[in-house]
Design a protein around this motif. Structure first.
Motif, short mmCIF file in Angstrom:
data_model
loop_
_atom_site.label_atom_id
_atom_site.label_comp_id
_atom_site.label_asym_id
_atom_site.label_seq_id
_atom_site.Cartn_x
_atom_site.Cartn_y
_atom_site.Cartn_z
N GLN A 222 0.82 -1.12 0.03
CA GLN A 222 0.05 0.16 -0.02
C GLN A 222 0.73 1.11 0.07
O GLN A 222 0.50 2.43 -0.53
N ARG A 223 2.03 1.03 0.51
CA ARG A 223 2.89 2.32 0.60
C ARG A 223 3.72 2.28 -0.53
O ARG A 223 4.25 3.45 -0.80
N GLY A 224 3.72 1.43 -1.65
CA GLY A 224 4.62 1.39 -2.89
C GLY A 224 5.86 0.99 -2.38
O GLY A 224 6.78 1.36 -3.46
N SER A 225 6.14 0.39 -1.24
CA SER A 225 7.39 -0.26 -1.29
C SER A 225 8.00 -1.11 -2.00
O SER A 225 9.24 -1.29 -2.34
N TRP A 226 7.24 -1.75 -3.12
CA TRP A 226 7.71 -2.83 -4.18
C TRP A 226 7.47 -2.33 -5.45
O TRP A 226 7.34 -3.05 -6.26
N MET A 227 7.38 -1.09 -5.50
CA MET A 227 7.23 -0.40 -7.17
C MET A 227 8.70 -0.18 -7.21
O MET A 227 9.68 0.13 -6.54
N GLU A 228 8.90 -0.20 -8.55
CA GLU A 228 10.18 0.04 -9.13
C GLU A 228 10.02 0.90 -10.62
O GLU A 228 8.97 0.79 -11.18
N GLU A 229 11.09 1.58 -10.92
CA GLU A 229 11.14 2.45 -12.17
C GLU A 229 11.36 1.47 -13.07
O GLU A 229 12.29 0.65 -13.30
N ASP A 230 10.48 1.52 -14.17
CA ASP A 230 10.50 0.59 -15.51
C ASP A 230 10.68 1.78 -16.65
O ASP A 230 9.49 1.95 -17.09
N TYR A 231 11.81 2.05 -17.03
CA TYR A 231 11.88 3.39 -18.11
C TYR A 231 11.12 4.45 -17.61
O TYR A 231 11.55 5.03 -16.56
N THR A 232 10.00 4.69 -18.16
CA THR A 232 9.37 6.08 -17.72
C THR A 232 8.21 5.87 -16.97
O THR A 232 7.78 6.76 -16.40
N ALA A 233 7.72 4.55 -16.94
CA ALA A 233 6.55 4.33 -16.07
C ALA A 233 6.97 3.58 -14.87
O ALA A 233 7.95 2.79 -14.64
#
Length: 239
Positions: A222-233
């Motif tokens: 929910q905090r986005g801790s497992w989000m990563e940058e993939d090029y521009t998105a």
């Protein structure tokens, strides 16, 4: 005096001799199928578990008894109980030990497993560990399991039955939808079936979705801790 001596002689004659039961080695008796049916591990899996637990149990041994249960047999006794959920009598008859011994052995092996949990149940926490798992886990799930991209784990809950426990005033919250008392335990595994996270604190009436939402893993998502940058998105990984 003569009567007293006769009493002592007769008492010694009637004294029951100490009998040692035959303790067989399950490796000598069972192939993979039979071993799995009784202990929920194949022969190779049992060797892996024994190599981990036997050295730890050997360090705990504080008995001078001449016919003590060795550490290897202790592991078999405990796994028999875990895998079948049967009463102590079953483990006693199966392994040639008393019911009281089965009870003590299960406690010792369980305490040892609890002490080792952090060595084997590991969820990435640091930035370096998270970055490594973001690259590793989705690739493994895609190649080994489901060809579904960006999956890092498989999550589900299972009910562990409670019997004769002190439930207290909130006894009703432990009754699950199937009608028996339990704890609802959430497990997450990787693509190689290794358990990497456990949540074991919710009563049986708790819904699976509530457990994941209130767990550290769910809140991290929910905090986005497992989000990563993939090029521009920004793209997320799934569990």
């Amino acid at each position: 005096m003569a009567a007293h001596l006769m009493y002592i002689i007769n008492a010694r004659a009637l004294k029951r001799e100490r009998v040692f039961r035959d303790r067989t080695n399950p490796f000598d008796l069972y192939d993979d199928n039979k071993m799995y049916k009784r202990y929920r591990f194949t022969r190779a899996g049992m060797m892996y578990v024994l190599n981990i637990l036997v050295p730890e149990l050997d360090q705990r041994r504080q008995t001078l008894r001449s016919h003590a249960v060795n550490s290897r047999l202790q592991v078999f006794i405990a796994l028999r109980f875990y895998g079948s959920g049967s009463v102590y009598t079953s483990g006693s008859d199966h392994h040639g030990v008393s019911e009281s011994t089965v009870c003590r052995v299960i406690k010792v092996v369980t305490d040892t497993l609890v002490e080792l949990r952090d060595d084997h149940i590991v969820w990435p926490t640091t930035d370096e560990e998270i970055a490594a798992k973001q690259a590793e886990l989705p690739r493994e799930f895609y190649a080994l399991i489901c060809s579904f991209p960006r999956v890092i784990g498989a999550v589900d809950c299972t009910h562990v039955r409670l019997d004769s426990c002190p439930y207290g005033e909130n006894e009703h919250v432990y009754v699950n939808r199937k009608g028996f008392h339990s704890i609802n335990i959430q497990l997450i595994s990787d693509a190689k079936y290794h358990i990497i996270n456990v949540v074991a604190r919710w009563p049986g009436s708790t819904h699976d979705s509530r457990i994941i939402q209130n767990s550290d893993i769910g809140q991290a998502y929910q905090r986005g801790s497992w989000m990563e940058e993939d090029y521009t998105a920004k793209t997320s990984v799934y569990i």
